[in-house]
Structure formats: C-alpha cells, structure tokens
Design a protein around this motif. Structure first.
Motif, PDB file in Angstrom:
ATOM      1  N   GLY A   1       0.826  -1.206   0.000  1.00 27.44           N
ATOM      2  CA  GLY A   1       0.000   0.000   0.000  1.00 27.44           C
ATOM      3  C   GLY A   1       0.859   1.255   0.000  1.00 27.44           C
ATOM      4  O   GLY A   1       0.570   2.219  -0.714  1.00 27.44           O
ATOM      5  N   ARG A   2       1.919   1.232   0.800  1.00 31.35           N
ATOM      6  CA  ARG A   2       2.853   2.361   0.839  1.00 31.35           C
ATOM      7  C   ARG A   2       3.487   2.591  -0.521  1.00 31.35           C
ATOM      8  O   ARG A   2       3.555   3.723  -1.009  1.00 31.35           O
ATOM      9  N   ASP A   3       3.936   1.507  -1.162  1.00 36.92           N
ATOM     10  CA  ASP A   3       4.581   1.624  -2.475  1.00 36.92           C
ATOM     11  C   ASP A   3       3.609   2.141  -3.531  1.00 36.92           C
ATOM     12  O   ASP A   3       3.960   2.981  -4.358  1.00 36.92           O
ATOM     13  N   ILE A   4       2.387   1.638  -3.509  1.00 42.56           N
ATOM     14  CA  ILE A   4       1.371   2.098  -4.470  1.00 42.56           C
ATOM     15  C   ILE A   4       1.101   3.584  -4.263  1.00 42.56           C
ATOM     16  O   ILE A   4       1.041   4.356  -5.218  1.00 42.56           O
ATOM     17  N   ALA A   5       0.942   3.987  -3.007  1.00 41.17           N
ATOM     18  CA  ALA A   5       0.682   5.397  -2.701  1.00 41.17           C
ATOM     19  C   ALA A   5       1.839   6.284  -3.177  1.00 41.17           C
ATOM     20  O   ALA A   5       1.611   7.357  -3.751  1.00 41.17           O
ATOM     21  N   ARG A   6       3.061   5.848  -2.972  1.00 42.27           N
ATOM     22  CA  ARG A   6       4.230   6.633  -3.409  1.00 42.27           C
ATOM     23  C   ARG A   6       4.218   6.833  -4.920  1.00 42.27           C
ATOM     24  O   ARG A   6       4.436   7.933  -5.410  1.00 42.27           O
ATOM     25  N   VAL A   7       3.976   5.743  -5.657  1.00 46.19           N
ATOM     26  CA  VAL A   7       3.967   5.846  -7.116  1.00 46.19           C
ATOM     27  C   VAL A   7       2.838   6.762  -7.586  1.00 46.19           C
ATOM     28  O   VAL A   7       3.005   7.543  -8.519  1.00 46.19           O
TER      29      VAL A   7
ATOM     30  N   GLY B   1      -0.625   9.883  -0.100  1.00 51.02           N
ATOM     31  CA  GLY B   1      -0.379   9.129   1.123  1.00 51.02           C
ATOM     32  C   GLY B   1      -1.327   7.950   1.212  1.00 51.02           C
ATOM     33  O   GLY B   1      -2.370   7.921   0.551  1.00 51.02           O
ATOM     34  N   MET B   2      -0.980   6.999   2.043  1.00 49.76           N
ATOM     35  CA  MET B   2      -1.851   5.833   2.216  1.00 49.76           C
ATOM     36  C   MET B   2      -3.219   6.237   2.731  1.00 49.76           C
ATOM     37  O   MET B   2      -4.234   5.658   2.345  1.00 49.76           O
ATOM     38  N   GLU B   3      -3.256   7.255   3.598  1.00 46.10           N
ATOM     39  CA  GLU B   3      -4.546   7.685   4.139  1.00 46.10           C
ATOM     40  C   GLU B   3      -5.466   8.221   3.053  1.00 46.10           C
ATOM     41  O   GLU B   3      -6.680   8.076   3.118  1.00 46.10           O
TER      42      GLU B   3
ATOM     43  N   GLY C   1     -10.287   7.918   0.010  1.00 44.97           N
ATOM     44  CA  GLY C   1     -10.864   8.137  -1.304  1.00 44.97           C
ATOM     45  C   GLY C   1     -10.769   9.573  -1.790  1.00 44.97           C
ATOM     46  O   GLY C   1     -11.490   9.976  -2.679  1.00 44.97           O
ATOM     47  N   GLU C   2      -9.862  10.356  -1.204  1.00 44.33           N
ATOM     48  CA  GLU C   2      -9.699  11.733  -1.622  1.00 44.33           C
ATOM     49  C   GLU C   2      -8.990  11.799  -2.953  1.00 44.33           C
ATOM     50  O   GLU C   2      -8.099  11.018  -3.227  1.00 44.33           O
ATOM     51  N   GLN C   3      -9.390  12.740  -3.791  1.00 46.34           N
ATOM     52  CA  GLN C   3      -8.756  12.924  -5.097  1.00 46.34           C
ATOM     53  C   GLN C   3      -8.102  14.289  -5.151  1.00 46.34           C
ATOM     54  O   GLN C   3      -8.774  15.304  -5.142  1.00 46.34           O
ATOM     55  N   HIS C   4      -6.779  14.328  -5.146  1.00 45.55           N
ATOM     56  CA  HIS C   4      -6.025  15.570  -5.263  1.00 45.55           C
ATOM     57  C   HIS C   4      -5.102  15.498  -6.466  1.00 45.55           C
ATOM     58  O   HIS C   4      -3.984  15.952  -6.422  1.00 45.55           O
TER      59      HIS C   4
END
Length: 99
Positions: A78-84, A88-90, A95-98
C-alpha cells in the motif's frame, strides 16, 4: 496410515464448514473501496495496470485483483502504491482525489 490422514482432513473440513462466517464484511471509506481508490488514482495519473504493477513489484493479475477488491494490499505494498501515485496511504483509504 493414509486412511487416518484422510479421516483427520475430513474432520478439519467438517469443523471449518460449521464455522463459516454468516456475512462478508467489506471495508469502505468515503463510499469507495481501497481498490476503487487505487484504480481511480491510477487512471487519473495515466498509468496502465501493468505499468503500475511493475513499478511496485507485483504482476498485473495481482493489481487487477486489488482493484476489484478480491485482494487487499498489505501495508508495505500500500505504501509503495501510494508513493507511485503521489499520495499518502490515508488518501487511498479516504478516497480523496487531489490529482
């Protein structure tokens, strides 16, 4: 010898079948599952399933299962996916879209 092993396996299967959960619990945040959040961010970022999977070190079939919700990524994945995906994982959980 084999008959006793088969009997033990049959007993274990029978015990497991008696204790099946009555309902399946699905974790959702902000109306979207983690897999749906990952998919939405992946598409918004312009990555293919295969491309994102390769960047985080898994196969495309596994990424498809995560997006469908049949698999949930562990914390490290999850951390790796979020980084790419540049979040952030949170944010994947909420479900926030920025993008």
């Amino acid at each position: 010898m084999f008959k006793s092993r088969i009997k033990k396996l049959e007993e274990r299967v029978e015990a497991l079948e008696k204790h099946r959960p009555t309902q399946i619990v699905q974790v959702k945040c902000s109306g979207m599952s983690i897999g749906e959040c990952i998919k939405a961010r992946r598409i918004a970022s312009g990555y293919s399933q295969d491309g994102l999977a390769k960047m985080v070190g898994i196969g495309q079939p596994m990424m498809a299962q995560i997006e469908r919700g049949s698999k949930i990524p562990n914390m490290l994945l999850g951390r790796d996916i979020a980084r790419v995906l540049g979040c952030g994982m949170e944010e994947l959980l909420e479900g926030e879209q920025h993008v």
